[in-house]
Design an enzyme around this catalytic site. Structure first.
Site, PDB file in Angstrom:
ATOM      1  N   LYS A  66      44.570  56.899  22.371  1.00  0.00           N
ATOM      2  CA  LYS A  66      44.875  55.531  22.818  1.00  0.00           C
ATOM      3  C   LYS A  66      43.620  54.712  23.153  1.00  0.00           C
ATOM      4  O   LYS A  66      43.623  53.494  23.030  1.00  0.00           O
ATOM      5  CB  LYS A  66      45.797  55.575  24.036  1.00  0.00           C
ATOM      6  CG  LYS A  66      47.254  55.847  23.701  1.00  0.00           C
ATOM      7  CD  LYS A  66      48.057  55.879  24.990  1.00  0.00           C
ATOM      8  CE  LYS A  66      49.518  55.648  24.767  1.00  0.00           C
ATOM      9  NZ  LYS A  66      50.269  55.506  26.025  1.00  0.00           N
ATOM     10  N   ASN A  87      48.518  51.201  22.097  1.00  0.00           N
ATOM     11  CA  ASN A  87      49.557  52.140  21.642  1.00  0.00           C
ATOM     12  C   ASN A  87      50.307  51.638  20.407  1.00  0.00           C
ATOM     13  O   ASN A  87      51.146  52.342  19.876  1.00  0.00           O
ATOM     14  CB  ASN A  87      50.554  52.455  22.772  1.00  0.00           C
ATOM     15  CG  ASN A  87      51.517  51.323  23.008  1.00  0.00           C
ATOM     16  OD1 ASN A  87      51.175  50.159  22.830  1.00  0.00           O
ATOM     17  ND2 ASN A  87      52.736  51.658  23.395  1.00  0.00           N
ATOM     18  N   ASP A 102      53.037  49.320  26.380  1.00  0.00           N
ATOM     19  CA  ASP A 102      53.479  50.047  27.578  1.00  0.00           C
ATOM     20  C   ASP A 102      53.655  49.078  28.756  1.00  0.00           C
ATOM     21  O   ASP A 102      54.608  49.199  29.534  1.00  0.00           O
ATOM     22  CB  ASP A 102      52.452  51.128  27.982  1.00  0.00           C
ATOM     23  CG  ASP A 102      52.529  52.352  27.095  1.00  0.00           C
ATOM     24  OD1 ASP A 102      53.608  52.612  26.526  1.00  0.00           O
ATOM     25  OD2 ASP A 102      51.510  53.050  26.963  1.00  0.00           O
ATOM     26  N   GLY A 250      61.680  56.981  33.836  1.00  0.00           N
ATOM     27  CA  GLY A 250      60.676  56.539  32.859  1.00  0.00           C
ATOM     28  C   GLY A 250      61.204  56.336  31.455  1.00  0.00           C
ATOM     29  O   GLY A 250      60.474  55.849  30.583  1.00  0.00           O
TER      30      GLY A 250
HETATM   31  P1  NDP Z   1      46.387  60.185  32.799  1.00  0.00           P
HETATM   32  O1  NDP Z   1      45.984  61.586  32.513  1.00  0.00           O
HETATM   33  O2  NDP Z   1      45.589  59.050  32.254  1.00  0.00           O
HETATM   34  O3  NDP Z   1      46.436  59.963  34.400  1.00  0.00           O
HETATM   35  C1  NDP Z   1      47.121  60.857  35.219  1.00  0.00           C
HETATM   36  C2  NDP Z   1      46.980  60.416  36.664  1.00  0.00           C
HETATM   37  O4  NDP Z   1      47.767  61.318  37.447  1.00  0.00           O
HETATM   38  C3  NDP Z   1      45.559  60.486  37.227  1.00  0.00           C
HETATM   39  O5  NDP Z   1      45.386  59.441  38.159  1.00  0.00           O
HETATM   40  C4  NDP Z   1      45.574  61.846  37.926  1.00  0.00           C
HETATM   41  O6  NDP Z   1      44.634  61.998  38.940  1.00  0.00           O
HETATM   42  C5  NDP Z   1      46.953  61.833  38.512  1.00  0.00           C
HETATM   43  N1  NDP Z   1      47.435  63.150  38.893  1.00  0.00           N
HETATM   44  C6  NDP Z   1      47.634  64.216  38.085  1.00  0.00           C
HETATM   45  N2  NDP Z   1      48.107  65.245  38.807  1.00  0.00           N
HETATM   46  C7  NDP Z   1      48.209  64.821  40.089  1.00  0.00           C
HETATM   47  C8  NDP Z   1      48.635  65.429  41.300  1.00  0.00           C
HETATM   48  N3  NDP Z   1      49.054  66.687  41.313  1.00  0.00           N
HETATM   49  N4  NDP Z   1      48.635  64.688  42.431  1.00  0.00           N
HETATM   50  C9  NDP Z   1      48.223  63.399  42.405  1.00  0.00           C
HETATM   51  N5  NDP Z   1      47.776  62.767  41.295  1.00  0.00           N
HETATM   52  C10 NDP Z   1      47.778  63.477  40.150  1.00  0.00           C
HETATM   53  O7  NDP Z   1      47.910  60.087  32.341  1.00  0.00           O
HETATM   54  P2  NDP Z   1      48.719  58.752  32.044  1.00  0.00           P
HETATM   55  O8  NDP Z   1      48.354  57.764  33.078  1.00  0.00           O
HETATM   56  O9  NDP Z   1      48.599  58.380  30.620  1.00  0.00           O
HETATM   57  O10 NDP Z   1      50.243  59.232  32.240  1.00  0.00           O
HETATM   58  C11 NDP Z   1      50.745  59.593  33.521  1.00  0.00           C
HETATM   59  C12 NDP Z   1      52.209  59.970  33.361  1.00  0.00           C
HETATM   60  O11 NDP Z   1      52.947  58.823  32.993  1.00  0.00           O
HETATM   61  C13 NDP Z   1      52.402  61.005  32.242  1.00  0.00           C
HETATM   62  O12 NDP Z   1      52.904  62.195  32.780  1.00  0.00           O
HETATM   63  C14 NDP Z   1      53.367  60.390  31.273  1.00  0.00           C
HETATM   64  O13 NDP Z   1      54.469  61.250  31.025  1.00  0.00           O
HETATM   65  C15 NDP Z   1      53.876  59.156  31.993  1.00  0.00           C
HETATM   66  N6  NDP Z   1      53.944  58.043  31.040  1.00  0.00           N
HETATM   67  C16 NDP Z   1      55.175  57.548  30.732  1.00  0.00           C
HETATM   68  C17 NDP Z   1      55.321  56.517  29.843  1.00  0.00           C
HETATM   69  C18 NDP Z   1      56.687  56.012  29.528  1.00  0.00           C
HETATM   70  O14 NDP Z   1      56.859  55.351  28.490  1.00  0.00           O
HETATM   71  N7  NDP Z   1      57.662  56.260  30.381  1.00  0.00           N
HETATM   72  C19 NDP Z   1      54.154  55.913  29.166  1.00  0.00           C
HETATM   73  C20 NDP Z   1      52.885  56.492  29.570  1.00  0.00           C
HETATM   74  C21 NDP Z   1      52.807  57.538  30.466  1.00  0.00           C
HETATM   75  P3  NDP Z   1      43.213  62.733  38.640  1.00  0.00           P
HETATM   76  O15 NDP Z   1      42.447  61.726  37.844  1.00  0.00           O
HETATM   77  O16 NDP Z   1      42.687  63.002  39.982  1.00  0.00           O
HETATM   78  O17 NDP Z   1      43.534  63.983  37.842  1.00  0.00           O
END
Ligand code: NDP
Length: 282
Positions: A66, A87, A102, A250
């Site tokens: 992306k 996307n 998105d 979601g």
């Molecule tokens: P990224 O990997 O870019 O970001 C993930 C984020 O989650 C980071 O800020 C990360 O923090 C945080 N994180 C992960 N694990 C934990 C935890 N245990 N506690 C607190 N924070 C945590 O992923 P995306 O932003 O692309 O996607 C996030 C979620 O959103 C995905 O699981 C996806 O399924 C969902 N999504 C849904 C969409 C939809 O159409 N419904 C579209 C896009 C995404 P850190 O940097 O510290 O690891």
């Protein structure tokens, strides 16, 4: 001749976009097919370069491409550039253009769920790509204030400093990750967006996040949204329901990001019911 659309990702076999778009083409009698393309990162430039010569009509781009796709395009829409993620690809005047559906996909799903976004006070949990898309989408939809909180505070600070100008006139601010800061912030939140991957697959991280969030501090009329759709009822949404809060899962964002891409490609109104049914199918 059958028009070809598709999605570039790696892996991509799990994607539900082919089912959603193919059901829409067939419902509207459009002679087109949507295909998953598994493209490893080192082959992304060649895959992008082949879109016009092969006359592919439109593409989605998913993980891990992306962000890396951006420099390979002729033009990128301003909101996608601010978010730092594309996307959806379409062709305009023989140029390959990238957009992010998105962000408007989330807001259309919330409006579809009956929410009012104008002047909403929003809290976004997380600072990754989905959080960035949420901030821009909600700012465009008229949110007045968006607080961002992440377990790595500097990531929330980076998001806010990078997106503050693009999100104006919505005011962006960073909130701390400690429970007291969450409680303070949630008291003044109309819409809470869970945008981390912690709730994915309902593992131990999901339970820990639900435990860490004092959702009881939210006003009675607040709504809790989880962008994760597998499972649909995440531990955070379960907790919110137990507290009688309105919840949105979601799947709607997934549906409407696809619907917006479909409308861009075909110029036709997306058959939302049919597309939703395709996503709902086991
Ligand atoms: P990224 O990997 O870019 O970001 C993930 C984020 O989650 C980071 O800020 C990360 O923090 C945080 N994180 C992960 N694990 C934990 C935890 N245990 N506690 C607190 N924070 C945590 O992923 P995306 O932003 O692309 O996607 C996030 C979620 O959103 C995905 O699981 C996806 O399924 C969902 N999504 C849904 C969409 C939809 O159409 N419904 C579209 C896009 C995404 P850190 O940097 O510290 O690891």
């Amino acid at each position: 001749m059958t028009d070809i659309y598709g999605i570039l990702g790696f892996p991509v076999g799990h994607s539900r976009s082919p089912a959603m778009h193919n059901s829409a083409f067939s419902a509207l009698g459009i002679d087109a097919m949507y295909v998953p393309f598994a493209v490893p990162p080192e082959r992304l430039p060649a895959a992008i370069a082949s879109i016009r010569p092969l006359n592919l009509r439109g593409m989605n781009v998913t993980l891990p491409h992306k962000t890396n796709v951006i420099p390979l395009l002729d033009r990128v829409e301003p909101d996608a550039l601010a978010i730092g993620a594309v996307n959806t690809l379409f062709i305009e005047n023989d140029k390959l253009v990238g957009m992010n559906t998105d962000a408007p996909g989330l807001t259309r799903s919330l409006i579809d769920a009956g929410l009012r976004l104008q002047d909403a006070r929003v809290t976004v949990i997380g600072a990754g790509g989905a959080a960035r898309a949420s901030v821009i989408g909600l700012a465009r939809a008229g949110a007045s204030r968006i607080s961002v909180t992440a377990r790595r505070n500097h990531e929330a600070e980076r998001l806010v400093s990078e997106l503050a100008a693009a999100a104006a006139p919505a005011v962006l601010r960073v909130e701390g990750w400690e429970r007291a800061a969450h409680r303070r912030c949630l008291c003044e939140t109309d819409l809470l967006i869970q945008a981390t991957s912690a709730t994915l697959d309902d593992g131990p991280a999901a339970a820990a996040l639900a435990e860490a969030l004092p959702l009881d501090a939210l006003p009675d009329a607040a709504t809790v949204v989880d962008l994760v759709y597998k499972p649909r009822l995440t531990s955070v949404l379960k907790l919110a329901r137990d507290l009688n809060k309105q919840t949105v899962d979601g799947l709607g964002m997934l549906l409407f990001q696809g619907a917006i891409a479909f409308e861009k490609w075909t110029g036709q109104t997306a058959p939302i019911k049919v597309m939703r049914a395709a996503l709902d199918a086991p």
